[in-house]
Design a protein around this motif. Structure first.
Motif, PDB file in Angstrom:
ATOM      1  N   VAL A 202       0.875  -1.164   0.000  1.00 49.41           N
ATOM      2  CA  VAL A 202       0.000   0.000   0.000  1.00 49.41           C
ATOM      3  C   VAL A 202       0.916   1.218   0.000  1.00 49.41           C
ATOM      4  N   ASN A 203       0.844   2.014  -1.038  1.00 46.85           N
ATOM      5  CA  ASN A 203       1.721   3.180  -1.197  1.00 46.85           C
ATOM      6  C   ASN A 203       3.188   2.801  -1.108  1.00 46.85           C
ATOM      7  N   GLY A 204       3.555   1.669  -1.684  1.00 45.31           N
ATOM      8  CA  GLY A 204       4.947   1.238  -1.709  1.00 45.31           C
ATOM      9  C   GLY A 204       5.432   0.565  -0.442  1.00 45.31           C
ATOM     10  N   VAL A 205       4.562   0.395   0.548  1.00 47.83           N
ATOM     11  CA  VAL A 205       4.941  -0.228   1.813  1.00 47.83           C
ATOM     12  C   VAL A 205       4.098  -1.478   2.009  1.00 47.83           C
ATOM     13  N   PRO A 206       4.735  -2.625   2.350  1.00 42.17           N
ATOM     14  CA  PRO A 206       3.948  -3.841   2.551  1.00 42.17           C
ATOM     15  C   PRO A 206       3.077  -3.739   3.796  1.00 42.17           C
ATOM     16  N   GLY A 207       1.876  -4.307   3.702  1.00 41.74           N
ATOM     17  CA  GLY A 207       1.021  -4.372   4.876  1.00 41.74           C
ATOM     18  C   GLY A 207       1.650  -5.261   5.940  1.00 41.74           C
ATOM     19  N   GLU A 208       2.382  -6.247   5.522  1.00 44.05           N
ATOM     20  CA  GLU A 208       3.073  -7.183   6.415  1.00 44.05           C
ATOM     21  C   GLU A 208       4.387  -7.561   5.766  1.00 44.05           C
ATOM     22  N   SER A 209       5.491  -7.302   6.442  1.00 44.39           N
ATOM     23  CA  SER A 209       6.783  -7.651   5.875  1.00 44.39           C
ATOM     24  C   SER A 209       7.401  -8.857   6.582  1.00 44.39           C
ATOM     25  N   ASP A 210       6.706  -9.368   7.594  1.00 45.03           N
ATOM     26  CA  ASP A 210       7.138 -10.595   8.258  1.00 45.03           C
ATOM     27  C   ASP A 210       6.255 -11.717   7.732  1.00 45.03           C
ATOM     28  N   LEU A 211       6.833 -12.525   6.865  1.00 47.51           N
ATOM     29  CA  LEU A 211       6.079 -13.527   6.136  1.00 47.51           C
ATOM     30  C   LEU A 211       6.085 -14.858   6.881  1.00 47.51           C
ATOM     31  N   VAL A 212       4.917 -15.460   7.033  1.00 50.32           N
ATOM     32  CA  VAL A 212       4.794 -16.779   7.631  1.00 50.32           C
ATOM     33  C   VAL A 212       4.409 -17.737   6.503  1.00 50.32           C
ATOM     34  N   LEU A 213       5.285 -18.695   6.230  1.00 49.07           N
ATOM     35  CA  LEU A 213       5.063 -19.636   5.139  1.00 49.07           C
ATOM     36  C   LEU A 213       4.412 -20.906   5.676  1.00 49.07           C
ATOM     37  N   GLN A 214       3.644 -21.559   4.821  1.00 46.64           N
ATOM     38  CA  GLN A 214       2.949 -22.789   5.168  1.00 46.64           C
ATOM     39  C   GLN A 214       3.623 -23.972   4.495  1.00 46.64           C
ATOM     40  N   ARG A 215       3.668 -25.092   5.187  1.00 44.03           N
ATOM     41  CA  ARG A 215       4.258 -26.306   4.641  1.00 44.03           C
ATOM     42  C   ARG A 215       3.407 -26.844   3.490  1.00 44.03           C
ATOM     43  N   VAL A 216       4.072 -27.330   2.454  1.00 49.00           N
ATOM     44  CA  VAL A 216       3.410 -27.911   1.290  1.00 49.00           C
ATOM     45  C   VAL A 216       3.433 -29.418   1.427  1.00 49.00           C
ATOM     46  N   GLY A 217       2.277 -30.068   1.300  1.00 51.70           N
ATOM     47  CA  GLY A 217       2.223 -31.519   1.393  1.00 51.70           C
ATOM     48  C   GLY A 217       2.671 -32.034   2.753  1.00 51.70           C
TER      49      GLY A 217
END
Length: 133
Positions: free
Chosen positions: A117-132
């Motif tokens: 939003v306006n060049g700034v991420p709403g969330e810059s701490d990403l939580v990834l989910q396991r695949v399979g």
């Protein structure tokens, strides 16, 4: 989790270099962390890839504007992504996505839209989910 304020993102943009080398004078930087919640070790060849993507078209693949890729030894992992604001088109939607791979195998991926939003991420701490499994 740490959240970056606009001031922190601007400070990183002024001071930063990326994995690929020094920033251009007109580039901007987005920084954050990537993690996952499972208590498992990563393979020794694990790679983290974070991308800034144009996700404007719902019925077409996203277009990568910039990417960061590095060996991943553990989490949380810091990442820093430089991009050229001139490549950003008014009226388009942009988001940050991430994945962790081992060789050709996808291990973890972001499952939520992390929009800018306006060049700034709403969330810059990403939580990834396991695949399979």
């Amino acid at each position: 989790m740490i959240r970056f304020t606009t001031a922190a993102v601007v400070a990183l943009a002024i001071a930063g270099c990326t994995e690929s080398g020094p920033q251009k004078a007109d580039s901007k930087t987005i920084a954050g962390t990537a993690t996952y919640l499972e208590r498992i070790a990563l393979p020794p060849d694990a790679q983290l890839r974070v991308t800034l993507e144009d996700v404007s078209l719902a019925d077409a693949p996203s277009v990568t504007v910039s990417e960061y890729e590095a060996a991943l030894k553990g989490v949380p992992a810091n990442w820093e992504l430089s991009y050229d604001p001139a490549k950003m088109q008014a009226g388009h939607s942009y988001a940050i996505a991430a994945k962790i791979t081992s060789g050709d195998k996808l291990l973890f991926i972001t499952t939520t839209r992390n929009e800018l939003v306006n060049g700034v991420p709403g969330e810059s701490d990403l939580v990834l989910q396991r695949v399979g499994n």
